[in-house]
Design a protein around this motif. Structure first.
Motif, PDB file in Angstrom:
ATOM      1  N   LYS A  64       0.820  -1.222   0.000  1.00  0.00           N
ATOM      2  CA  LYS A  64       0.000   0.000   0.000  1.00  0.00           C
ATOM      3  C   LYS A  64       0.847   1.262   0.000  1.00  0.00           C
ATOM      4  CE  LYS A  64      -3.735  -2.123   2.593  1.00  0.00           C
ATOM      5  NZ  LYS A  64      -4.303  -2.246   3.954  1.00  0.00           N
ATOM      6  N   THR A  65       1.971   1.232   0.704  1.00  0.00           N
ATOM      7  CA  THR A  65       2.787   2.443   0.818  1.00  0.00           C
ATOM      8  C   THR A  65       3.834   2.572  -0.284  1.00  0.00           C
ATOM      9  OG1 THR A  65       4.304   1.353   2.344  1.00  0.00           O
ATOM     10  CG2 THR A  65       2.509   2.611   3.325  1.00  0.00           C
ATOM     11  N   LEU A  66       4.059   1.498  -1.014  1.00  0.00           N
ATOM     12  CA  LEU A  66       5.113   1.500  -2.037  1.00  0.00           C
ATOM     13  C   LEU A  66       4.970   2.605  -3.080  1.00  0.00           C
ATOM     14  CD1 LEU A  66       7.704   0.025  -2.730  1.00  0.00           C
ATOM     15  CD2 LEU A  66       6.358  -1.602  -4.052  1.00  0.00           C
ATOM     16  N   PRO A  67       3.793   2.799  -3.686  1.00  0.00           N
ATOM     17  CA  PRO A  67       3.701   3.867  -4.702  1.00  0.00           C
ATOM     18  C   PRO A  67       4.038   5.250  -4.155  1.00  0.00           C
ATOM     19  CG  PRO A  67       1.804   2.407  -4.846  1.00  0.00           C
ATOM     20  CD  PRO A  67       2.551   2.021  -3.597  1.00  0.00           C
ATOM     21  N   GLU A  68       3.553   5.557  -2.960  1.00  0.00           N
ATOM     22  CA  GLU A  68       3.852   6.863  -2.374  1.00  0.00           C
ATOM     23  C   GLU A  68       5.329   6.980  -2.009  1.00  0.00           C
ATOM     24  OE1 GLU A  68       1.952   9.821   0.919  1.00  0.00           O
ATOM     25  OE2 GLU A  68       2.354   7.767   1.589  1.00  0.00           O
ATOM     26  N   ALA A  69       5.908   5.896  -1.519  1.00  0.00           N
ATOM     27  CA  ALA A  69       7.331   5.911  -1.167  1.00  0.00           C
ATOM     28  C   ALA A  69       8.181   6.175  -2.404  1.00  0.00           C
ATOM     29  CB  ALA A  69       7.729   4.596  -0.498  1.00  0.00           C
ATOM     30  N   VAL A  70       7.802   5.581  -3.520  1.00  0.00           N
ATOM     31  CA  VAL A  70       8.528   5.814  -4.776  1.00  0.00           C
ATOM     32  C   VAL A  70       8.355   7.269  -5.203  1.00  0.00           C
ATOM     33  CG1 VAL A  70       8.566   5.265  -7.249  1.00  0.00           C
ATOM     34  CG2 VAL A  70       8.429   3.417  -5.565  1.00  0.00           C
ATOM     35  N   GLU A  71       7.123   7.743  -5.160  1.00  0.00           N
ATOM     36  CA  GLU A  71       6.821   9.099  -5.618  1.00  0.00           C
ATOM     37  C   GLU A  71       7.529  10.167  -4.785  1.00  0.00           C
ATOM     38  OE1 GLU A  71       2.934  11.986  -5.899  1.00  0.00           O
ATOM     39  OE2 GLU A  71       2.651   9.855  -6.266  1.00  0.00           O
ATOM     40  N   THR A  72       7.624   9.935  -3.481  1.00  0.00           N
ATOM     41  CA  THR A  72       8.211  10.940  -2.594  1.00  0.00           C
ATOM     42  C   THR A  72       9.655  10.617  -2.214  1.00  0.00           C
ATOM     43  OG1 THR A  72       7.467   9.839  -0.568  1.00  0.00           O
ATOM     44  CG2 THR A  72       5.954  11.437  -1.588  1.00  0.00           C
ATOM     45  N   THR A  73      10.230   9.622  -2.870  1.00  0.00           N
ATOM     46  CA  THR A  73      11.588   9.166  -2.573  1.00  0.00           C
ATOM     47  C   THR A  73      11.726   8.866  -1.076  1.00  0.00           C
ATOM     48  OG1 THR A  73      12.294  10.669  -4.327  1.00  0.00           O
ATOM     49  CG2 THR A  73      14.019   9.551  -3.141  1.00  0.00           C
ATOM     50  N   CYS A  74      10.702   8.205  -0.564  1.00  0.00           N
ATOM     51  CA  CYS A  74      10.698   7.712   0.822  1.00  0.00           C
ATOM     52  C   CYS A  74      10.795   8.838   1.851  1.00  0.00           C
ATOM     53  CB  CYS A  74      11.821   6.699   1.021  1.00  0.00           C
ATOM     54  SG  CYS A  74      11.364   5.336   2.096  1.00  0.00           S
ATOM     55  N   SER A  75      10.213   9.975   1.539  1.00  0.00           N
ATOM     56  CA  SER A  75      10.327  11.122   2.445  1.00  0.00           C
ATOM     57  C   SER A  75       9.635  10.890   3.783  1.00  0.00           C
ATOM     58  CB  SER A  75       9.771  12.383   1.786  1.00  0.00           C
ATOM     59  OG  SER A  75       8.379  12.257   1.576  1.00  0.00           O
ATOM     60  N   LYS A  76       8.635  10.003   3.832  1.00  0.00           N
ATOM     61  CA  LYS A  76       7.941   9.728   5.090  1.00  0.00           C
ATOM     62  C   LYS A  76       8.538   8.527   5.832  1.00  0.00           C
ATOM     63  CE  LYS A  76       3.361  11.492   3.875  1.00  0.00           C
ATOM     64  NZ  LYS A  76       1.943  11.097   3.795  1.00  0.00           N
ATOM     65  N   CYS A  77       9.586   7.943   5.277  1.00  0.00           N
ATOM     66  CA  CYS A  77      10.208   6.778   5.910  1.00  0.00           C
ATOM     67  C   CYS A  77      11.076   7.212   7.079  1.00  0.00           C
ATOM     68  CB  CYS A  77      11.093   6.034   4.910  1.00  0.00           C
ATOM     69  SG  CYS A  77      10.201   5.327   3.518  1.00  0.00           S
ATOM     70  N   THR A  78      11.094   6.379   8.110  1.00  0.00           N
ATOM     71  CA  THR A  78      12.048   6.602   9.198  1.00  0.00           C
ATOM     72  C   THR A  78      13.427   6.206   8.672  1.00  0.00           C
ATOM     73  OG1 THR A  78      11.863   4.363  10.095  1.00  0.00           O
ATOM     74  CG2 THR A  78      10.280   6.012  10.925  1.00  0.00           C
ATOM     75  N   GLU A  79      14.465   6.567   9.384  1.00  0.00           N
ATOM     76  CA  GLU A  79      15.821   6.211   8.941  1.00  0.00           C
ATOM     77  C   GLU A  79      15.975   4.690   8.847  1.00  0.00           C
ATOM     78  OE1 GLU A  79      18.180   8.173   7.612  1.00  0.00           O
ATOM     79  OE2 GLU A  79      16.601   9.654   7.800  1.00  0.00           O
ATOM     80  N   LYS A  80      15.427   3.967   9.794  1.00  0.00           N
ATOM     81  CA  LYS A  80      15.503   2.500   9.783  1.00  0.00           C
ATOM     82  C   LYS A  80      14.762   1.938   8.569  1.00  0.00           C
ATOM     83  CE  LYS A  80      16.419  -1.533  11.589  1.00  0.00           C
ATOM     84  NZ  LYS A  80      17.728  -2.103  11.576  1.00  0.00           N
ATOM     85  N   GLN A  81      13.611   2.493   8.247  1.00  0.00           N
ATOM     86  CA  GLN A  81      12.859   2.047   7.073  1.00  0.00           C
ATOM     87  C   GLN A  81      13.637   2.299   5.788  1.00  0.00           C
ATOM     88  OE1 GLN A  81       9.281   4.311   7.702  1.00  0.00           O
ATOM     89  NE2 GLN A  81       8.403   2.790   9.090  1.00  0.00           N
ATOM     90  N   LYS A  82      14.342   3.417   5.719  1.00  0.00           N
ATOM     91  CA  LYS A  82      15.155   3.717   4.539  1.00  0.00           C
ATOM     92  C   LYS A  82      16.250   2.666   4.360  1.00  0.00           C
ATOM     93  CE  LYS A  82      14.358   8.687   4.549  1.00  0.00           C
ATOM     94  NZ  LYS A  82      14.938  10.031   4.681  1.00  0.00           N
ATOM     95  N   VAL A  83      16.909   2.314   5.442  1.00  0.00           N
ATOM     96  CA  VAL A  83      17.959   1.283   5.394  1.00  0.00           C
ATOM     97  C   VAL A  83      17.353  -0.040   4.929  1.00  0.00           C
ATOM     98  CG1 VAL A  83      19.514  -0.106   6.829  1.00  0.00           C
ATOM     99  CG2 VAL A  83      19.434   2.373   7.112  1.00  0.00           C
ATOM    100  N   ASN A  84      16.226  -0.415   5.511  1.00  0.00           N
ATOM    101  CA  ASN A  84      15.585  -1.686   5.169  1.00  0.00           C
ATOM    102  C   ASN A  84      15.109  -1.717   3.720  1.00  0.00           C
ATOM    103  OD1 ASN A  84      16.028  -2.701   7.727  1.00  0.00           O
ATOM    104  ND2 ASN A  84      13.957  -2.282   8.454  1.00  0.00           N
ATOM    105  N   ILE A  85      14.530  -0.632   3.265  1.00  0.00           N
ATOM    106  CA  ILE A  85      14.049  -0.575   1.881  1.00  0.00           C
ATOM    107  C   ILE A  85      15.214  -0.693   0.906  1.00  0.00           C
ATOM    108  CG2 ILE A  85      13.058   1.012   0.171  1.00  0.00           C
ATOM    109  CD1 ILE A  85      11.092   1.875   2.410  1.00  0.00           C
ATOM    110  N   ARG A  86      16.294  -0.006   1.194  1.00  0.00           N
ATOM    111  CA  ARG A  86      17.476  -0.101   0.319  1.00  0.00           C
ATOM    112  C   ARG A  86      17.966  -1.550   0.242  1.00  0.00           C
ATOM    113  NH1 ARG A  86      19.159   5.186   2.964  1.00  0.00           N
ATOM    114  NH2 ARG A  86      18.852   6.724   1.322  1.00  0.00           N
ATOM    115  N   LYS A  87      18.035  -2.231   1.378  1.00  0.00           N
ATOM    116  CA  LYS A  87      18.494  -3.627   1.396  1.00  0.00           C
ATOM    117  C   LYS A  87      17.597  -4.517   0.550  1.00  0.00           C
ATOM    118  CE  LYS A  87      20.751  -4.316   5.877  1.00  0.00           C
ATOM    119  NZ  LYS A  87      20.621  -5.071   7.148  1.00  0.00           N
TER     120      LYS A  87
END
Length: 121
Positions: free
Chosen positions: A61-84
């Motif tokens: 559900k959050t993937l399209p928005e995360a792509v569109e906003t370059t993960c701007s609403k992600c926590t730092e831990k979420q950014k690390v996990n998504i990159r992995k």
């Protein structure tokens, strides 16, 4: 004094709303990317080609928005996990990665900025 406490709580709530829920910050990404069967199941979930776990459904559900906003609403831990996870998908399943990109960014409008985010730049 009550007004100051109320205002402080209100400000904290507004700033907290700017980020995705942190309940998945401790999701075991390393197990996911080291188990190819599990990784494929999540990919199929994201592509709507298979069943989803509750976590997978939330991520989808959050993937399209995360792509569109370059993960701007992600926590730092979420950014690390998504990159992995994305790097694992790109390396192990490039064809499915292309499908995910087309599904979540059909015009390619966000591709360059998201690729830069994935590389950690």
């Amino acid at each position: 004094m009550r007004i100051i406490i109320f205002f402080s709580c209100l400000v904290a709530a507004v700033f907290a709303a700017d980020k995705y829920n942190s309940k998945y910050d401790n999701f075991d990404v390393d197990t996911l990317i080291s188990n190819d069967r599990l990784l494929k199941a999540y990919i199929n979930c994201f592509l709507e080609k298979g069943r989803c776990t509750p976590e997978g459904a939330d991520f989808r559900k959050t993937l399209p928005e995360a792509v569109e906003t370059t993960c701007s609403k992600c926590t730092e831990k979420q950014k690390v996990n998504i990159r992995k996870v994305i790097k694992a998908i790109q390396q192990k399943h490039p064809k499915q990665w292309d499908e995910l990109v087309k599904k979540n960014d059909p015009s390619g409008k966000h591709r360059a900025s998201f690729d830069k985010f994935i590389q950690g730049s």
